[in-house]
Design an enzyme around this catalytic site. Structure first.
Site, PDB file in Angstrom:
ATOM      1  N   ARG A   1      -5.498   3.300 -15.899  1.00  0.00           N
ATOM      2  CA  ARG A   1      -5.551   4.063 -14.646  1.00  0.00           C
ATOM      3  C   ARG A   1      -6.161   5.462 -14.783  1.00  0.00           C
ATOM      4  O   ARG A   1      -6.983   5.849 -13.957  1.00  0.00           O
ATOM      5  CB  ARG A   1      -4.166   4.143 -13.992  1.00  0.00           C
ATOM      6  CG  ARG A   1      -3.551   2.774 -13.689  1.00  0.00           C
ATOM      7  CD  ARG A   1      -2.350   2.836 -12.756  1.00  0.00           C
ATOM      8  NE  ARG A   1      -2.770   3.173 -11.414  1.00  0.00           N
ATOM      9  CZ  ARG A   1      -2.680   4.363 -10.883  1.00  0.00           C
ATOM     10  NH1 ARG A   1      -2.139   5.359 -11.565  1.00  0.00           N
ATOM     11  NH2 ARG A   1      -3.110   4.591  -9.666  1.00  0.00           N
TER      12      ARG A   1
ATOM     13  N   CYS B   1     -12.789   3.786 -29.023  1.00  0.00           N
ATOM     14  CA  CYS B   1     -14.080   4.448 -29.247  1.00  0.00           C
ATOM     15  C   CYS B   1     -14.826   4.666 -27.942  1.00  0.00           C
ATOM     16  O   CYS B   1     -15.889   4.080 -27.705  1.00  0.00           O
ATOM     17  CB  CYS B   1     -14.909   3.613 -30.201  1.00  0.00           C
ATOM     18  SG  CYS B   1     -14.023   3.353 -31.723  1.00  0.00           S
TER      19      CYS B   1
ATOM     20  N   GLY C   1       0.755  -1.247   0.000  1.00  0.00           N
ATOM     21  CA  GLY C   1       0.000   0.000   0.000  1.00  0.00           C
ATOM     22  C   GLY C   1       0.781   1.290   0.000  1.00  0.00           C
ATOM     23  O   GLY C   1       0.204   2.365  -0.168  1.00  0.00           O
TER      24      GLY C   1
END
Ligand code: LLP
Length: 419
Positions: free
Chosen positions: A312, A343, A239
């Site tokens: 992301r 698209c 983390g």
């Protein structure tokens, strides 16, 4: 800190020009720096050197075999979340005794494979999963080494999609359930209690939530000792965040410093599961400008990489710096969106970004793309997944081939009635 720098105005990965890689391999391509990967691993491991600590790289961040092997050769283990990651970790040479297995939905076949391999630890996330693992281990005639992943209800203060330690999240067991389940586990014949675990989220930029989670786990460990249960391993998950833009995450030393005292007091073996902090800034996504486009209200740089290659920005609204491969001092800048060919309006790599006025054919590096970049890529819009390149000093090699159109269709067939 990373090894992507300008040398005589051209962007290099260590000593290799990115233009050379683009010429030989094509674009888009992920490019990783071995010196950066090594440095990050060593800095992280060194920060915990005073403790009995095992660094289990969270393979999900970047599953490339060269990277998993590199960390294994530096003494790392692996944190896995699927049978596929188990396969990859073993194939990359990670010792089974250094593998920890997390995740809320481990299947029976996956459990069996991990038991046969002889992994270090299963992090259990529900009472039902615990019963199933006991049965699977029973069938194999072995004892499963287990830990309960505790959900400490601590706010990691990160993006909601990557917060995992709040009571409302699907992960782990709350304190009261965990305590009760340790008592239950002690009675199950095919489980061996080995640890206590947690993982509260990803891209944390403050040590406080880690320290708070540790305090709560320490409380549980002490209560467990009172009931005669003494797990030897403390797995604090991963983390630790990185700098994408202006963030100032704690350095590994600060992170370790915030945990050391409590861990020493508990006298347990520490397991850490870092992903992003090891690989995030060690990789870039190299892409080429296909077109520049101006509408009455906006400028766009249409590049050959897209959301299928790096999701992301679209998925988390995350920021990735964009560097031009060629420095051109004095070149005017303009605000533009960097978008891909897919698209979807959500297909962008950067929005409203001030960039030099680039032209068709120019190369760009999307920075900090080593973690959750290639690993989350897909074939959407039937785009072959891109090549991955590892640089080491003056040398470089393709460590995953660009997919072909044949790869795209592999495994598909017509049903007999359409033949
Ligand atoms: N351990 C467990 C149990 C995890 O679930 C994770 C990440 C890690 C370790 C490693 O966390 P790290 O050190 O990389 O923060 N795709 C998202 C991140 C998802 C993280 C999932 N779990 C992103 O691109 O930001």
């Amino acid at each position: 800190m990373h090894h992507f720098t300008y040398q005589e105005g051209r962007l290099h990965a260590e000593q290799v020009g990115l233009a050379e890689i683009a010429r030989e391999v094509g674009t888009p391509a992920y490019v990783y720096s071995q010196a950066t990967l090594t440095r990050h691993f060593q800095a992280f491991a060194r920060a915990f050197s005073g403790l009995d600590a095992l660094v289990c790289y969270a393979v999900k961040a970047n599953t490339n075999r060269a990277i998993v092997s590199l960390f294994a050769s530096l003494g790392g283990g692996a944190d896995i979340v699927s049978g596929g990651e188990l396969h990859r970790a073993l194939a990359a040479g990670v010792a089974p005794s250094r593998i920890v297995y997390s995740g809320v939905g481990k299947g029976e076949a996956e459990m069996a494979a991990a038991l046969k391999a002889g992994i270090l630890l299963f992090n259990l996330e529900s009472p039902q999963e615990m019963e199933v693992l006991d049965q699977v281990a029973g069938v194999l005639g072995v004892k499963a080494p287990v830990s309960i992943r505790v959900n400490p209800d601590v706010d990691a203060q990160t993006h909601p999609k990557i917060t995992t330690g709040l009571a409302k999240n699907k992960f782990g067991m709350d304190m009261a359930t965990a305590f009760a389940q340790y008592q239950a586990a002690a009675k199950l014949p095919h489980l061996e209690i080995k640890g206590v675990s947690c993982h509260i989220g990803s891209q944390l930029t403050d040590v406080r939530p880690f320290a708070d989670a540790l305090e709560r786990l320490a409380g549980l460990v002490e209560r467990l000792a009172g009931s005669g249960i003494r797990p030897g391993i403390l797995d604090l998950g991963g983390g630790l965040g990185i700098t994408y833009n202006q963030e100032q995450p704690p350095q590994p030393d600060d992170y370790a410093g915030a945990l050391k005292q409590t861990v020493s007091r508990l006298g347990m073996r520490l397991v850490l599961e870092p992903g992003r902090v090891l690989v995030g800034n060690a990789g870039i996504l190299l892409t080429r400008v296909l077109y520049t486009k101006r509408t009455p209200v906006k400028r766009f740089l249409v590049v050959d990489a897209a959301m299928n290659d790096l999701i992301r920005p679209s998925f988390y609204d995350s920021y990735h710096a964009i560097w031009a491969e060629r420095q051109r001092p004095g070149l005017e800048t303009a605000v533009a969106d960097v978008v891909g060919p897919i698209c979807e309006t959500g297909d962008f790599l950067a929005r409203d970004r001030e960039l030099p006025r680039l032209e068709r054919g120019d190369l760009l590096a999307v920075m900090s793309a080593g973690a959750y970049g290639f690993a989350m890529s897909s074939n959407y819009n039937s785009r072959p997944r891109v090549a991955e390149v590892l640089v080491n000093g003056r040398r470089w090699a393709v460590v995953r081939d660009r997919e072909t159109y044949e790869d795209l269709c592999r495994g598909e067939s017509l049903p007999p009635w359409m033949d």
